[in-house]
Motif scaffolding. Structure first.
Motif, PDB file in Angstrom:
ATOM      1  N   ARG A   1      23.475  21.712 -50.307  1.00  0.00           N
ATOM      2  CA  ARG A   1      24.000  20.434 -50.698  1.00  0.00           C
ATOM      3  C   ARG A   1      22.856  19.446 -50.798  1.00  0.00           C
ATOM      4  O   ARG A   1      21.957  19.469 -49.983  1.00  0.00           O
ATOM      5  CB  ARG A   1      24.996  19.969 -49.648  1.00  0.00           C
ATOM      6  N   ARG A   2      22.918  18.586 -51.767  1.00  0.00           N
ATOM      7  CA  ARG A   2      21.862  17.609 -51.965  1.00  0.00           C
ATOM      8  C   ARG A   2      22.357  16.219 -51.604  1.00  0.00           C
ATOM      9  O   ARG A   2      23.495  15.861 -51.853  1.00  0.00           O
ATOM     10  CB  ARG A   2      21.388  17.640 -53.414  1.00  0.00           C
ATOM     11  N   ARG A   3      21.447  15.434 -51.051  1.00  0.00           N
ATOM     12  CA  ARG A   3      21.750  14.045 -50.729  1.00  0.00           C
ATOM     13  C   ARG A   3      20.983  13.143 -51.684  1.00  0.00           C
ATOM     14  O   ARG A   3      19.817  13.406 -51.972  1.00  0.00           O
ATOM     15  CB  ARG A   3      21.329  13.743 -49.298  1.00  0.00           C
ATOM     16  N   PRO A   4      21.606  12.057 -52.151  1.00  0.00           N
ATOM     17  CA  PRO A   4      20.898  11.184 -53.086  1.00  0.00           C
ATOM     18  C   PRO A   4      19.797  10.389 -52.396  1.00  0.00           C
ATOM     19  O   PRO A   4      19.933   9.996 -51.248  1.00  0.00           O
ATOM     20  CB  PRO A   4      21.993  10.261 -53.610  1.00  0.00           C
ATOM     21  N   ARG A   5      18.694  10.194 -53.101  1.00  0.00           N
ATOM     22  CA  ARG A   5      17.624   9.317 -52.651  1.00  0.00           C
ATOM     23  C   ARG A   5      17.925   7.909 -53.134  1.00  0.00           C
ATOM     24  O   ARG A   5      18.701   7.704 -54.064  1.00  0.00           O
ATOM     25  CB  ARG A   5      16.291   9.735 -53.283  1.00  0.00           C
ATOM     26  N   CYS A   6      17.249   6.950 -52.565  1.00  0.00           N
ATOM     27  CA  CYS A   6      17.416   5.561 -53.009  1.00  0.00           C
ATOM     28  C   CYS A   6      16.944   5.380 -54.448  1.00  0.00           C
ATOM     29  O   CYS A   6      17.389   4.490 -55.138  1.00  0.00           O
ATOM     30  CB  CYS A   6      16.631   4.622 -52.086  1.00  0.00           C
ATOM     31  N   THR A   7      16.023   6.227 -54.885  1.00  0.00           N
ATOM     32  CA  THR A   7      15.472   6.102 -56.234  1.00  0.00           C
ATOM     33  C   THR A   7      16.378   6.728 -57.282  1.00  0.00           C
ATOM     34  O   THR A   7      16.049   6.717 -58.452  1.00  0.00           O
ATOM     35  CB  THR A   7      14.103   6.798 -56.310  1.00  0.00           C
ATOM     36  N   GLY A   8      17.483   7.282 -56.882  1.00  0.00           N
ATOM     37  CA  GLY A   8      18.377   7.925 -57.826  1.00  0.00           C
ATOM     38  C   GLY A   8      18.167   9.432 -57.911  1.00  0.00           C
ATOM     39  O   GLY A   8      18.982  10.141 -58.463  1.00  0.00           O
ATOM     40  N   GLU A   9      17.066   9.930 -57.358  1.00  0.00           N
ATOM     41  CA  GLU A   9      16.818  11.369 -57.338  1.00  0.00           C
ATOM     42  C   GLU A   9      17.562  11.978 -56.163  1.00  0.00           C
ATOM     43  O   GLU A   9      17.892  11.299 -55.201  1.00  0.00           O
ATOM     44  CB  GLU A   9      15.323  11.657 -57.182  1.00  0.00           C
ATOM     45  N   GLU A  10      17.802  13.267 -56.264  1.00  0.00           N
ATOM     46  CA  GLU A  10      18.473  13.951 -55.168  1.00  0.00           C
ATOM     47  C   GLU A  10      17.449  14.642 -54.281  1.00  0.00           C
ATOM     48  O   GLU A  10      16.463  15.191 -54.767  1.00  0.00           O
ATOM     49  CB  GLU A  10      19.468  14.976 -55.713  1.00  0.00           C
ATOM     50  N   VAL A  11      17.700  14.627 -52.986  1.00  0.00           N
ATOM     51  CA  VAL A  11      16.827  15.272 -52.007  1.00  0.00           C
ATOM     52  C   VAL A  11      17.459  16.595 -51.618  1.00  0.00           C
ATOM     53  O   VAL A  11      18.633  16.635 -51.252  1.00  0.00           O
ATOM     54  CB  VAL A  11      16.677  14.383 -50.747  1.00  0.00           C
ATOM     55  N   PRO A  12      16.705  17.694 -51.716  1.00  0.00           N
ATOM     56  CA  PRO A  12      17.270  18.976 -51.291  1.00  0.00           C
ATOM     57  C   PRO A  12      17.625  18.953 -49.805  1.00  0.00           C
ATOM     58  O   PRO A  12      16.959  18.301 -49.008  1.00  0.00           O
ATOM     59  CB  PRO A  12      16.139  19.966 -51.551  1.00  0.00           C
ATOM     60  N   SER A  13      18.667  19.672 -49.456  1.00  0.00           N
ATOM     61  CA  SER A  13      19.071  19.758 -48.051  1.00  0.00           C
ATOM     62  C   SER A  13      18.013  20.510 -47.249  1.00  0.00           C
ATOM     63  O   SER A  13      17.140  21.179 -47.800  1.00  0.00           O
ATOM     64  CB  SER A  13      20.410  20.482 -47.939  1.00  0.00           C
ATOM     65  N   GLY A  14      18.114  20.411 -45.937  1.00  0.00           N
ATOM     66  CA  GLY A  14      17.184  21.119 -45.060  1.00  0.00           C
ATOM     67  C   GLY A  14      17.239  22.620 -45.271  1.00  0.00           C
ATOM     68  O   GLY A  14      16.226  23.310 -45.191  1.00  0.00           O
ATOM     69  N   SER A  15      18.421  23.129 -45.569  1.00  0.00           N
ATOM     70  CA  SER A  15      18.577  24.561 -45.807  1.00  0.00           C
ATOM     71  C   SER A  15      17.820  25.002 -47.055  1.00  0.00           C
ATOM     72  O   SER A  15      17.140  26.031 -47.062  1.00  0.00           O
ATOM     73  CB  SER A  15      20.058  24.906 -45.939  1.00  0.00           C
ATOM     74  N   VAL A  16      17.918  24.206 -48.105  1.00  0.00           N
ATOM     75  CA  VAL A  16      17.215  24.515 -49.356  1.00  0.00           C
ATOM     76  C   VAL A  16      15.708  24.440 -49.123  1.00  0.00           C
ATOM     77  O   VAL A  16      14.954  25.305 -49.578  1.00  0.00           O
ATOM     78  CB  VAL A  16      17.658  23.560 -50.486  1.00  0.00           C
ATOM     79  N   LEU A  17      15.272  23.425 -48.407  1.00  0.00           N
ATOM     80  CA  LEU A  17      13.841  23.271 -48.133  1.00  0.00           C
ATOM     81  C   LEU A  17      13.302  24.440 -47.306  1.00  0.00           C
ATOM     82  O   LEU A  17      12.201  24.934 -47.566  1.00  0.00           O
ATOM     83  CB  LEU A  17      13.570  21.942 -47.428  1.00  0.00           C
ATOM     84  N   LEU A  18      14.081  24.889 -46.322  1.00  0.00           N
ATOM     85  CA  LEU A  18      13.660  26.026 -45.517  1.00  0.00           C
ATOM     86  C   LEU A  18      13.548  27.279 -46.374  1.00  0.00           C
ATOM     87  O   LEU A  18      12.572  28.032 -46.271  1.00  0.00           O
ATOM     88  CB  LEU A  18      14.625  26.257 -44.352  1.00  0.00           C
ATOM     89  N   HIS A  40      16.211  30.537 -35.565  1.00  0.00           N
ATOM     90  CA  HIS A  40      17.436  29.907 -35.067  1.00  0.00           C
ATOM     91  C   HIS A  40      18.094  29.015 -36.121  1.00  0.00           C
ATOM     92  O   HIS A  40      19.266  28.685 -36.015  1.00  0.00           O
ATOM     93  CB  HIS A  40      17.146  29.103 -33.790  1.00  0.00           C
ATOM     94  N   GLU A  41      17.344  28.644 -37.174  1.00  0.00           N
ATOM     95  CA  GLU A  41      17.878  27.834 -38.267  1.00  0.00           C
ATOM     96  C   GLU A  41      18.365  28.683 -39.441  1.00  0.00           C
ATOM     97  O   GLU A  41      18.972  28.159 -40.373  1.00  0.00           O
ATOM     98  CB  GLU A  41      16.794  26.888 -38.806  1.00  0.00           C
ATOM     99  N   PHE A  42      18.087  29.976 -39.423  1.00  0.00           N
ATOM    100  CA  PHE A  42      18.375  30.850 -40.566  1.00  0.00           C
ATOM    101  C   PHE A  42      19.873  31.064 -40.760  1.00  0.00           C
ATOM    102  O   PHE A  42      20.621  31.242 -39.801  1.00  0.00           O
ATOM    103  CB  PHE A  42      17.727  32.226 -40.371  1.00  0.00           C
ATOM    104  N   ASP A  43      20.266  31.080 -42.024  1.00  0.00           N
ATOM    105  CA  ASP A  43      21.589  31.539 -42.405  1.00  0.00           C
ATOM    106  C   ASP A  43      21.385  32.801 -43.255  1.00  0.00           C
ATOM    107  O   ASP A  43      20.271  33.314 -43.351  1.00  0.00           O
ATOM    108  CB  ASP A  43      22.378  30.454 -43.142  1.00  0.00           C
ATOM    109  N   GLN A  44      22.442  33.276 -43.867  1.00  0.00           N
ATOM    110  CA  GLN A  44      22.359  34.525 -44.629  1.00  0.00           C
ATOM    111  C   GLN A  44      21.290  34.467 -45.726  1.00  0.00           C
ATOM    112  O   GLN A  44      20.517  35.403 -45.896  1.00  0.00           O
ATOM    113  CB  GLN A  44      23.725  34.838 -45.232  1.00  0.00           C
ATOM    114  N   VAL A  45      21.242  33.368 -46.452  1.00  0.00           N
ATOM    115  CA  VAL A  45      20.270  33.233 -47.537  1.00  0.00           C
ATOM    116  C   VAL A  45      18.846  33.315 -46.997  1.00  0.00           C
ATOM    117  O   VAL A  45      17.987  33.987 -47.573  1.00  0.00           O
ATOM    118  CB  VAL A  45      20.488  31.907 -48.308  1.00  0.00           C
ATOM    119  N   HIS A  46      18.590  32.657 -45.888  1.00  0.00           N
ATOM    120  CA  HIS A  46      17.250  32.672 -45.304  1.00  0.00           C
ATOM    121  C   HIS A  46      16.860  34.074 -44.853  1.00  0.00           C
ATOM    122  O   HIS A  46      15.721  34.500 -45.062  1.00  0.00           O
ATOM    123  CB  HIS A  46      17.163  31.709 -44.114  1.00  0.00           C
TER     124      HIS A  46
END
Length: 119
Positions: A1-18, A40-46
């Motif tokens: 899931r992405r969160r919007p930045r103040c600049t209008g761009e979206e920031v990748p979630s921590g999971s995507v960044l990992l 300890h942060e890993f999910d299936q994709v990781h």
């Protein structure tokens, strides 16, 4: 899931960044280091990405460490709930790392049958 930045761009979630951090590593040792400290942060994709990268760069030689064995163990437990792509990538990694035992092969074949039936 992405969160919007103040600049209008979206920031990748921590999971995507990992996952990106795992995917850009250029050696099995680098991936293993991330797994050691962040598993300890890993999910299936990781787990799928880590196993695939370890297998790609380390091959059979990478299979011996305790961290790699833990990644394989966690991934094995996730097999019944994997989508076809994750299952295929995991099977490739298991083959490249020469991982195989009867319960693992049974889990893979059961998951593949379900995936084929849903296809």
């Amino acid at each position: 899931r992405r969160r919007p930045r103040c600049t209008g761009e979206e920031v990748p979630s921590g999971s995507v960044l990992l996952n990106r951090e795992i995917a850009v590593k250029c050696s099995a040792e680098e991936v293993i280091m991330i797994a050691q400290f962040r598993m300890h942060e890993f999910d299936q994709v990781h787990f799928v990405t880590a196993a695939h990268r370890i297998a790609k760069f380390g091959g059979l030689a990478a299979h011996q460490g305790s961290t790699v064995l833990r990644v394989i163990e966690c991934l094995t437990m996730m097999i019944p709930n994997m989508c076809a792509r994750h299952l295929a990538n995991s099977v490739w990694a298991f083959a490249r790392l020469a991982v195989g035992d009867a319960p693992l092969m049974h889990a893979i074949s059961s998951a593949a049958r379900v995936s084929i039936a849903n296809f």
